[in-house]
Every structure is written in C-alpha cells, then in structure tokens.
Scaffold this active site. Structure first.
Site, short mmCIF file in Angstrom:
data_model
loop_
_atom_site.label_atom_id
_atom_site.label_comp_id
_atom_site.label_asym_id
_atom_site.label_seq_id
_atom_site.Cartn_x
_atom_site.Cartn_y
_atom_site.Cartn_z
N TRP A 182 0.88 -1.30 0.44
CA TRP A 182 -0.01 -0.08 0.14
C TRP A 182 0.62 1.17 -0.52
O TRP A 182 1.97 0.92 0.73
CB TRP A 182 -0.47 0.04 1.11
CG TRP A 182 -1.81 1.44 1.40
CD1 TRP A 182 -0.80 2.20 1.85
CD2 TRP A 182 -3.10 1.78 1.33
NE1 TRP A 182 -2.21 3.37 2.10
CE2 TRP A 182 -2.82 2.72 1.25
CE3 TRP A 182 -4.23 1.68 0.58
CZ2 TRP A 182 -4.83 3.88 1.34
CZ3 TRP A 182 -5.46 1.34 0.56
CH2 TRP A 182 -5.48 2.76 0.72
N ASP B 85 -0.73 9.11 0.74
CA ASP B 85 0.10 10.32 0.64
C ASP B 85 1.58 10.55 0.56
O ASP B 85 1.98 9.85 0.56
CB ASP B 85 -0.12 11.21 1.82
CG ASP B 85 -1.59 11.11 2.91
OD1 ASP B 85 -2.12 10.61 2.18
OD2 ASP B 85 -2.05 11.72 3.71
N SER C 284 1.68 11.90 8.27
CA SER C 284 2.19 12.34 6.69
C SER C 284 3.12 13.85 7.58
O SER C 284 2.63 14.44 8.25
CB SER C 284 1.15 13.11 5.93
OG SER C 284 0.66 11.82 5.03
N ARG D 260 -3.57 16.76 12.60
CA ARG D 260 -2.37 16.15 11.44
C ARG D 260 -1.01 16.69 10.25
O ARG D 260 -2.31 17.53 9.90
CB ARG D 260 -3.01 14.75 10.84
CG ARG D 260 -4.49 14.78 10.44
CD ARG D 260 -4.28 13.74 9.62
NE ARG D 260 -5.75 13.31 9.22
CZ ARG D 260 -7.07 13.44 9.84
NH1 ARG D 260 -6.66 13.15 11.38
NH2 ARG D 260 -8.09 12.51 8.60
N ASP D 261 -0.34 16.16 9.77
CA ASP D 261 0.03 17.01 8.16
C ASP D 261 0.53 18.48 8.32
O ASP D 261 -0.01 19.20 7.24
CB ASP D 261 -1.16 16.22 6.63
CG ASP D 261 -1.48 15.38 7.27
OD1 ASP D 261 -1.45 13.67 7.76
OD2 ASP D 261 -2.67 15.56 6.68
N GLU E 255 -6.73 17.93 6.23
CA GLU E 255 -6.01 17.47 6.01
C GLU E 255 -5.11 17.90 4.90
O GLU E 255 -5.22 19.08 4.07
CB GLU E 255 -6.06 15.64 5.34
CG GLU E 255 -6.93 15.30 6.07
CD GLU E 255 -7.40 14.01 5.99
OE1 GLU E 255 -7.02 12.65 6.04
OE2 GLU E 255 -8.17 13.76 4.99
#
Length: 578
Positions: free
Chosen positions: A57, A60, A121, A184-185, A239
């Site tokens: 898999w 991002d 990420s 996040r990110d 995101e």
C-alpha cells in the site's frame, strides 16, 4: 567540499548506470525483455511510467525535495501488505530526473513514544545552510496525533538514507478541544516578516475545519496563533495543508519563504471529503490571509484535479526554478482485487504549477522530463471530424501513451443554450455522457478502448452558449471503462476557463494502463481517472478521436506518442556502494 560533492555525485551517477545495466534495463524498444518492476504479464493494471513502489500500500506523498542533485520522494507506506495498515511508515525513493526512480530503505518508521503507533504525513523544509528537516505526524503511545521533527544523520549523503528524530519530540501536541485523531499533516514551513518560522497543521474542532498556524524561533519550540490561517464550517478534518507563493508575472516557481510583495499571490490548499481544494489570495506581514475566491466546499470551488487526486504536496525545485506538485491516486476497484495484486495506490505524474495569466486560477502541466519517454510519434493536422464520426489513432501503443490534440470550432452561433440551472459540471457530465449527442459535442478522445468499443473511457468537451458568451464543459466518463461490475465508474466534470471563439480547445491525456490523466486548455483544468478494462489491455487497447455532436469540428493538430517504461529499481547495491 565542492570537489567532494562533485565526486560523490559522479559516483552515484555511475552506480545508477551500473544498476541499470545490472538489472537489464535498456533505454530502447526491448524494454519488455528487461527485468522491470512494472508490467508483469499477469498485472495489466500496473503502470509503466507512473510512480509506484514494488509492492504493498502507498498513499500520501510526503516531504518531496531536491537536495544535492537528487530528487527525493517520500510517501506513506504499509510495509506489511496492500491495504492501509495498523502501522504506517515513510517509504523513500530517489531520482535524478523525476521519471526514473531507485527505491531505497524506508526513511522514517515507528521507534519512539511520540510515533510508536505510526509515522504519518509531513513536509520538508530547508533551514539556513541548506539543511533539510522533516516535520511529520506521529501516533503516540496513547494513539494521539502529535507533530514531530526529524533531521538527516549525514548531510553529506545526497541520498539522505538515515534520519534522526529530535529528542524534544513531540514538538506540537493536540490543541484543547480537538480530538486526538484530528490533528495532522504539517506543511512546509516558511519564514515570516519577523524572522520566525510559520507552519500549518490540518485539524477540525467541532464542525470547524481548520488550518492551524504555528510559529517558532528555533524550529523546536512552537506556539499556536490565536486564530487559524483558514477555516470553514461543516467539513470533515482538514488534511495535508499546503501553502506557497506564486508569481503574478512569471511561470517560474518561488521558494516558500520571504515573498510578500505586490507581484506575488499565495495559494492555500487543504484536503477534505477526498478532494484537494485550493484558494488564491494575499498574505499580509501580520499573517492575515485573504482569499480572493473563498471556499464553500461545492462544485464551483477550485480544485487541483476534478477526478481522483488527493493528499497532494508541492515543493520548490531550485534546480529549475519551478514548483512541482505530487498527488496520490487511489484505487477504484475492490479491496480483494488489491490483495490479489499485492499493491494499491500510485502517484500522478509530477506537475509543474504556476498562476494563470488571468490571476484567477492555477495551471498544471506534466514536468518536461516525462517527454524523454516518448517514442513512435504519430501526428496529423487540419482533419475535419464531421458529426457522428470516429477516427482511430494508429501506430502507437494505446495502453501506454501521451496524446495532445487541439480542436477548432466555427459557426459557434449554433451552440446550444446553457440552462441556468446547470451549475454542477460533474452532474452535467453524468446526465450528458458520451452517448448524449448535442450540437458541439461530445468530441474528444476514447482511451483504453476495445476493438468493438464495448470498453472505452471517454474524455471530451461540450460547448454551450450563455448570455452572448460560451461555456466549455470538460468530462471524463468511465461508465463503459470496464465490463467488470466490481469497479467504481464515476463520471467527472468541470467547466474550463476558455473562449472557444478566439482559442482552440486543447486536451492532453497521459494514458498508462489503469490511469488516465487529462489536462484541458493547456492545464487549466485537470481530471484523473482510474480504470480497469478487461478487454482493452496491453496490445488490445485502442485510441480514438471522435465527434458525436451534430456540428463538425476541426482537429487543428494531433500528436501522439508511445511511452517507454520508466526505470524503477530496488536498490540494495547502491545503498552499500555509495
């Protein structure tokens, strides 16, 4: 130091060449006989020139950058299987040209309390002295999303194989009132007017999607602003925020820091509901961002891509003074199919990005290096397509191709009137698919088509009149893309900012077995599709240009090329050689 760098670069280039020879790669027509990671005979959907790891898999894009002559691409990766996993890490690959890649060891993986349950990420920033650093989201011991810092162990290594996590991690924790899994990110950081660093982190508080703004003097201790840079009610978690400047007068890219002047606008991109939305606006020295176009979360908002394209990340390529955009393309088939294949997800071809001359939208175009894969060109010009006609483009490998076509229209006073209620272009494309015949349109390309047209993916245009002007609709119709009923067959659409009375309508499509990236009007509108034909695979795929409208259209020019395979090498030799 300079001589040492040149020597190391030459050594790495030599090692790359030796790897190419060792793995049997040749830059010619017998690529099918080489030991290539792409396109095994039982994998008709694996791509030939789009980035994919060897297996498992991927989602991002993370921290892309250019460092000491080498392009770096990091990505979310499950080392244990082809589905999103309980433990995610950062895969890492390197390239000299953004086309051919060497897969090296993972860069960041769970080891510390601040990321022990996954490394999610993040983005790369260059500190003074040309020192790259990474900000990334970790899932800590309590499964809370926190922000962490990592630096290269050896700055003299152009491949940046090893990364060291800062002892102060986590350097940002979840704000009060935000859920543990809604933070996040981090974006690439930039320097503000006061010499302090700024960075965005995506989040959600109650029903408010936000891009939180943080500042720091030393890149370790971060303080959150009282207000977010942008926010919007009634969205899912924001995101992968991105922030960068664009020149008003040039197609050249700009570094993220230190550009606040009348000749520059700023782009803020956020992802939610599976879509990457962007705004263009101005940033003041006091960190107030004012978007010119706003963000409403509907079909008329601006997107990088109106098809399958998400979690994108851009970087400034100082080698060619351009901004380059990466985007994750997810699968559209069943999970059991992903498991059977052993892989899931790929990346769009890297795109150069700049501000359109009208100042109202971005333009995207595949990086120029991808053109080195072209071969066997077919071209013609000034060909009339009468209403209801179909013409096959022969002489190229239709399953792996690059196609550019331009249409010229006349007698536009015959165009159909656009109903004022037709405001949603995707819905309009669904209701007026390729089989729905109008006056000007549908006309365009049938890609990955079977011999009898049972399977086909249509990328096409329609032209309408509206209050003395003309409206151009661009569609990508997947409804007949596969005889399989176990795949998603969405129809995508967008309006294209072009005046067909004074401009030709152009289309470029990059076709690669299970992905079709289409760029309308020289990159003003982009639509990416994933398709899984059962009949139109490999040598049984065909490419057609067509006009199913009642009025004739002129193909002013068509150029089509077969595309060679990009080299995708698993590196074990090079890791020890350099």
């Amino acid at each position: 130091m300079k001589k040492s760098f040149i020597f190391i670069s030459l050594l790495l280039a030599l090692c790359y060449s030796l790897l190419v020879l060792h793995h049997g790669f040749v830059d010619a027509a017998d690529a099918d006989s080489s030991v290539h990671l792409s396109l095994p005979s039982d994998q008709p959907y694996r791509t030939g020139y789009h980035f994919q790891p060897p297996q498992n898999w991927m989602n991002d894009p993370n921290g892309p950058m250019y460092y000491k002559g080498v392009y770096h691409f990091f990505y979310q990766y499950n080392p244990n299987g082809p589905l999103f996993g309980d433990i995610m890490i950062w895969g890492h690959s390197v390239s000299y040209d953004l086309v051919n890649w060497i897969h090296i060891d993972p860069a960041i993986y769970p080891t510390d309390p601040a990321d022990i349950n996954s490394c999610f990420s993040g983005s790369a920033t260059f500190l003074p002295g040309y020192k790259p650093v990474m900000l990334y989201t970790g899932l800590d011991t309590e499964k809370r999303q926190v922000q962490n810092l990592a630096v290269p162990k050896n700055l003299s290594d152009p491949f940046l194989r090893e990364w060291v996590k800062h002892k102060a991690n986590p350097i940002m924790t979840t704000p009060e009132g935000v859920k543990a899994d809604d933070f996040r990110d981090p974006s690439t950081a930039w320097l503000g007017y006061d010499g302090k660093w700024r960075v965005l982190v995506g989040s959600k508080k109650n029903d408010l999607g936000v891009a939180y703004l943080y500042q720091s003097k030393d890149f370790v201790k971060w303080e959150r602003f009282d207000y977010p840079l942008m926010s919007m009610m009634e969205t899912s978690t924001w995101e992968c925020p991105d922030f960068f400047p664009v020149s008003v007068s040039s197609t050249n890219g700009l570094d993220t820091s230190g550009v606040i002047n009348p000749g520059v606008k700023h782009v803020v991109k956020v992802g939610f509901n599976g879509i990457d939305w962007y705004t263009i606006g101005t940033l003041s020295e006091r960190d107030n961002y004012v978007p010119e176009n706003g963000l409403k979360g509907n079909s008329l908002d601006m997107r990088y891509d109106y098809g399958k394209f998400y979690a994108s990340k851009s970087f400034y390529d100082n080698a060619k003074q351009r901004r380059v955009l990466w985007g994750w393309i997810s699968e559209a088939d069943a999970q059991e199919d992903d498991v059977a294949r052993g892989w899931s997800g790929l990346q769009a071809v890297p795109r150069s990005v700049w501000l359109d001359r009208n100042g109202k939208q971005l333009v995207q175009w595949p990086v120029e290096e991808i053109e080195k894969l072209r071969e066997n060109e077919v071209k013609f010009s000034n060909k009339e397509l009468e209403g209801g006609s179909l013409f096959e483009v022969e002489g190229i490998t239709a399953s792996q191709a690059d196609v550019k076509i331009s249409f010229k229209l006349s007698n536009l006073e015959e165009a159909e009137e656009l109903d004022p209620s037709w405001t949603d272009p995707q819905l309009l494309c669904s209701e007026m698919g390729v089989s729905s015949k109008g006056k000007y349109g549908p006309f365009g390309l049938l890609a990955l088509a079977s011999d009898d047209l049972t399977e086909q993916t249509a990328i096409f245009f329609r032209v309408f009149s509206s209050h003395g002007k003309y409206v151009v609709l661009m569609c990508s119709d997947q409804r007949r893309s596969s005889i399989s009923n176990n795949v998603e067959k969405t129809t995508y659409g967008t309006f294209v900012d072009i005046d067909p009375k004074h401009e030709e309508i152009s289309l470029r499509s990059l076709i690669d077995h299970s992905i079709i990236e289409s760029f309308g009007a020289e990159g003003k509108s982009c639509i990416t599709a994933r398709v899984y034909p059962r009949l139109a695979i490999n040598k049984d795929a065909h490419l057609y240009t067509f006009n199913y409208g009642s009025e004739s259209v002129m193909i002013s020019e068509l150029n089509a090329w077969s595309m060679k395979n990009a080299h995708m090498i698993v590196d074990e030799t090079l890791s020890s050689a350099a």
